[in-house]
Design an enzyme around this catalytic site. Structure first.
Site, mmCIF file in Angstrom:
data_model
loop_
_atom_site.group_PDB
_atom_site.id
_atom_site.type_symbol
_atom_site.label_atom_id
_atom_site.label_comp_id
_atom_site.label_asym_id
_atom_site.label_seq_id
_atom_site.Cartn_x
_atom_site.Cartn_y
_atom_site.Cartn_z
ATOM 1 N N LYS A 86 0.863 -1.184 0.000
ATOM 2 C CA LYS A 86 0.000 0.000 0.000
ATOM 3 C C LYS A 86 0.896 1.229 0.000
ATOM 4 C CE LYS A 86 -4.386 1.204 0.201
ATOM 5 N NZ LYS A 86 -5.584 0.550 -0.359
ATOM 6 N N ASP A 133 -7.008 4.572 -4.529
ATOM 7 C CA ASP A 133 -7.664 4.435 -3.221
ATOM 8 C C ASP A 133 -8.275 5.809 -2.965
ATOM 9 O OD1 ASP A 133 -7.773 2.477 -0.698
ATOM 10 O OD2 ASP A 133 -7.400 4.459 0.113
HETATM 11 P P1 NDP Z 1 -12.826 8.086 -2.734
HETATM 12 O O1 NDP Z 1 -11.782 9.091 -2.481
HETATM 13 O O2 NDP Z 1 -13.328 7.886 -4.105
HETATM 14 O O3 NDP Z 1 -14.094 8.363 -1.804
HETATM 15 C C1 NDP Z 1 -14.007 8.426 -0.420
HETATM 16 C C2 NDP Z 1 -15.338 8.852 0.149
HETATM 17 O O4 NDP Z 1 -15.300 8.773 1.570
HETATM 18 C C3 NDP Z 1 -15.695 10.305 -0.185
HETATM 19 O O5 NDP Z 1 -17.081 10.432 -0.260
HETATM 20 C C4 NDP Z 1 -15.121 11.056 1.020
HETATM 21 O O6 NDP Z 1 -15.759 12.289 1.261
HETATM 22 C C5 NDP Z 1 -15.410 10.067 2.130
HETATM 23 N N1 NDP Z 1 -14.402 10.240 3.203
HETATM 24 C C6 NDP Z 1 -13.066 10.041 3.101
HETATM 25 N N2 NDP Z 1 -12.453 10.308 4.255
HETATM 26 C C7 NDP Z 1 -13.424 10.681 5.092
HETATM 27 C C8 NDP Z 1 -13.427 11.080 6.442
HETATM 28 N N3 NDP Z 1 -12.286 11.145 7.155
HETATM 29 N N4 NDP Z 1 -14.622 11.379 6.998
HETATM 30 C C9 NDP Z 1 -15.765 11.303 6.273
HETATM 31 N N5 NDP Z 1 -15.816 10.935 4.991
HETATM 32 C C10 NDP Z 1 -14.668 10.626 4.410
HETATM 33 O O7 NDP Z 1 -12.244 6.699 -2.144
HETATM 34 P P2 NDP Z 1 -12.694 5.229 -2.442
HETATM 35 O O8 NDP Z 1 -14.157 5.176 -2.662
HETATM 36 O O9 NDP Z 1 -11.783 4.664 -3.452
HETATM 37 O O10 NDP Z 1 -12.338 4.498 -1.061
HETATM 38 C C11 NDP Z 1 -13.254 4.402 0.029
HETATM 39 C C12 NDP Z 1 -12.821 3.288 0.955
HETATM 40 O O11 NDP Z 1 -12.806 2.044 0.236
HETATM 41 C C13 NDP Z 1 -11.440 3.422 1.572
HETATM 42 O O12 NDP Z 1 -11.443 2.841 2.862
HETATM 43 C C14 NDP Z 1 -10.570 2.567 0.652
HETATM 44 O O13 NDP Z 1 -9.405 2.128 1.286
HETATM 45 C C15 NDP Z 1 -11.539 1.436 0.373
HETATM 46 N N6 NDP Z 1 -11.245 0.626 -0.811
HETATM 47 C C16 NDP Z 1 -11.187 1.222 -2.052
HETATM 48 C C17 NDP Z 1 -10.960 0.443 -3.164
HETATM 49 C C18 NDP Z 1 -11.018 1.015 -4.536
HETATM 50 O O14 NDP Z 1 -10.985 0.224 -5.499
HETATM 51 N N7 NDP Z 1 -11.150 2.314 -4.729
HETATM 52 C C19 NDP Z 1 -10.676 -0.999 -3.046
HETATM 53 C C20 NDP Z 1 -10.851 -1.529 -1.708
HETATM 54 C C21 NDP Z 1 -11.083 -0.718 -0.650
HETATM 55 P P3 NDP Z 1 -15.180 13.631 0.593
HETATM 56 O O15 NDP Z 1 -15.656 13.587 -0.830
HETATM 57 O O16 NDP Z 1 -15.787 14.716 1.395
HETATM 58 O O17 NDP Z 1 -13.706 13.545 0.718
#
Ligand code: NDP
Length: 453
Positions: free
Chosen positions: A128, A168
């Site tokens: 990672k 991510d």
């Molecule tokens: P994105 O950046 O596309 O989206 C993240 C989302 O979560 C946004 O809506 C963001 O809000 C919100 N968010 C992030 N941090 C916070 C916080 N501290 N408090 C509240 N809301 C928060 O990321 P992903 O969708 O890619 O990833 C989301 C999760 O899924 C993570 O845990 C990641 O590790 C996991 N994951 C992702 C994969 C992938 O293929 N993308 C694969 C496997 C796991 P805002 O827009 O306001 O920032």
């Protein structure tokens, strides 16, 4: 030494070697808590020091990332890549760009990734990376300059057979494009397989964008089938509105469920008539705007709430049947879990990594709620990245349906492996135990075979 004492001793060493890294400690403890019966049955793992070795990354890289903003000012961020385990294949795992990123964050994510990748059954190791850079509010040119500086260092440590990063939080198609462009320029090689999450027009895989969200919903559907239920007609809450959340929302809709809420870091929207996926996608993925915009444009009974937790919608009439936390770690606490249980939740599948606190997980399990940990439920993203690597290696491109069907098969395989393993170890229905043991044993057996390295 008994298995329990061996595990205690490893955990003490982890605490001593990694002071102050609370998220990493939390992720390690959750896995070690599942392993007592495995070590009792397989003393050879303890004799070969497998658990202690698995907790120590093979390599940790920290680097300086200087870049110039649009005003000509020099900015500085810190970059990370933790190469955790390569016994099953090249290191594989995403890059996270978010101001909260520390070495602790990357180590917890990398550790989880080892077992997740093993669960897919595919030949990929665990790693990672990321940076404390915040892409929010930056111009495209600033994001590009940052990505170019980040890759100038990272490229020395990655390669299609060595380490294959992906996206991510904060790293989507735009960032992967800039990173790949710089890698290509620095190496003078069109090495498609060095990064995944590329756009399909230049080496990416169809269905990769959708894969994590779709996969989490397929996993939840399979869990519901074990109690003769389905998504049809169920009220669902999803947290986040990024890549994982959006496509989870789309898949739930396609399976007949009604997603009534979604969130971002500024608040959440409640839409009792069901979230309009196309509108939310337009706002969050295309325009990169805030979720508050959604209620303003959707109108009707939808509303934006800047305070409280998205999980509070379980108190609305009709409650909530399925919860899919898809935002970030430790976003769903024991208080939220109690709200969901009182609101009638039947199943919880983690689309994000470690979004539920240990107290929340315990509460769900005690209440008989089907609970899928992220390392199993969100494995569809990395699995489809591995399918992207296969297409790159064979210089082939598969159709959306072909890739989506393979994703579905893999998610069913992961679900069934967790379920079967939990039963074998006397804990039927305990997906946490099943995922940890099934993932661990695949890695541990490979470690025994490859010797002390
Ligand atoms: P994105 O950046 O596309 O989206 C993240 C989302 O979560 C946004 O809506 C963001 O809000 C919100 N968010 C992030 N941090 C916070 C916080 N501290 N408090 C509240 N809301 C928060 O990321 P992903 O969708 O890619 O990833 C989301 C999760 O899924 C993570 O845990 C990641 O590790 C996991 N994951 C992702 C994969 C992938 O293929 N993308 C694969 C496997 C796991 P805002 O827009 O306001 O920032």
């Amino acid at each position: 030494m008994t298995a329990a004492r061996a595990l205690d001793s490893v955990f003490s060493t982890v605490l001593r070697r990694n002071p102050g890294e609370s998220e990493f400690h939390q992720a390690v403890k959750e896995v070690l808590d599942s392993l007592e019966l495995v070590l009792t049955k397989h003393p050879e793992y303890t004799e070969a020091g497998v658990v202690e070795r698995i907790c120590e990354p093979e390599r940790q890289i920290i680097f300086r990332v200087p870049w110039v903003d649009d005003h000509g000012h020099v900015q500085l961020n810190r970059g990370f890549r933790v190469q955790y385990s390569s016994v099953l294949g090249p290191y594989k795992g995403g890059l996270r760009f978010h101001p909260s990123v520390r070495l602790d964050t990357i180590k917890f994510l990398g550790f989880e990734q080892i077992f997740k990748n093993a669960l897919t059954g595919l030949p990929i190791g665990g790693g990672k990376g990321g940076s404390d850079f915040d892409p929010k509010g930056k111009s495209d040119a600033e994001v590009m300059r940052f990505c170019q500086s980040f890759m100038t260092e990272l490229r020395m440590h990655i390669g299609a057979e060595t380490d294959v990063p992906a996206g991510d939080i904060g790293v989507g198609g735009r960032e992967i494009g800039y990173l790949f462009g710089q890698y290509k320029r620095l190496t003078n090689r069109y090495e498609s397989g060095v990064l995944t999450g590329k756009a399909p027009a230049w080496g990416g895989s169809l269905a990769r964008t959708e894969a994590t969200g779709y996969g989490a919903v397929i996993f939840a559907q399979r869990m519901l089938q074990t109690i003769a239920e389905s998504f049809d007609g169920k009220r669902v809450v999803v947290s986040g509105s990024g890549n994982v959340a959006l496509y989870a929302i789309e898949k739930v809709r396609d399976l007949g469920g009604l997603v009534v809420a979604a969130s971002d870091s500024g608040g959440y929207v409640y839409d009792p008539d069901g979230i309009d996926f196309a509108l939310l996608r337009q706002i969050k993925e295309v325009e990169r705007a805030r979720i508050s915009e959604y209620a303003a444009r959707r109108g009707g009974r939808s509303e934006f709430r800047a305070t409280g937790q998205v999980w509070d919608v379980a108190r609305e009439p009709g409650g909530i049947a399925v919860a899919l936390p898809c935002a970030t770690q430790n976003e769903l606490t024991d208080v939220d879990a109690a709200t969901l249980v009182a609101g009638g939740v039947r199943a919880v599948a983690e689309g994000a990594n470690m979004p539920c606190t240990p107290g929340a997980v315990r509460l769900f399990q005690e209440a008989g709620v089907l609970f899928a940990p992220g390392k199993a439920a969100n494995a569809g993203g990395v699995a489809t990245s591995a399918l992207e690597m296969q297409q790159n290696a064979s210089r082939d491109t598969w159709t959306f349906d072909h890739t989506a069907n393979r994703l579905e098969d893999i998610m069913i395989h992961v679900h069934d492996a967790c379920r079967r393993t939990a039963e074998e170890y006397g804990a039927p229905g305990n997906y946490v135990l099943g995922a940890n043991i099934a993932g661990f044993t695949r890695v541990a057996d490979a470690m025994l075979a490859l010797g002390v390295i």
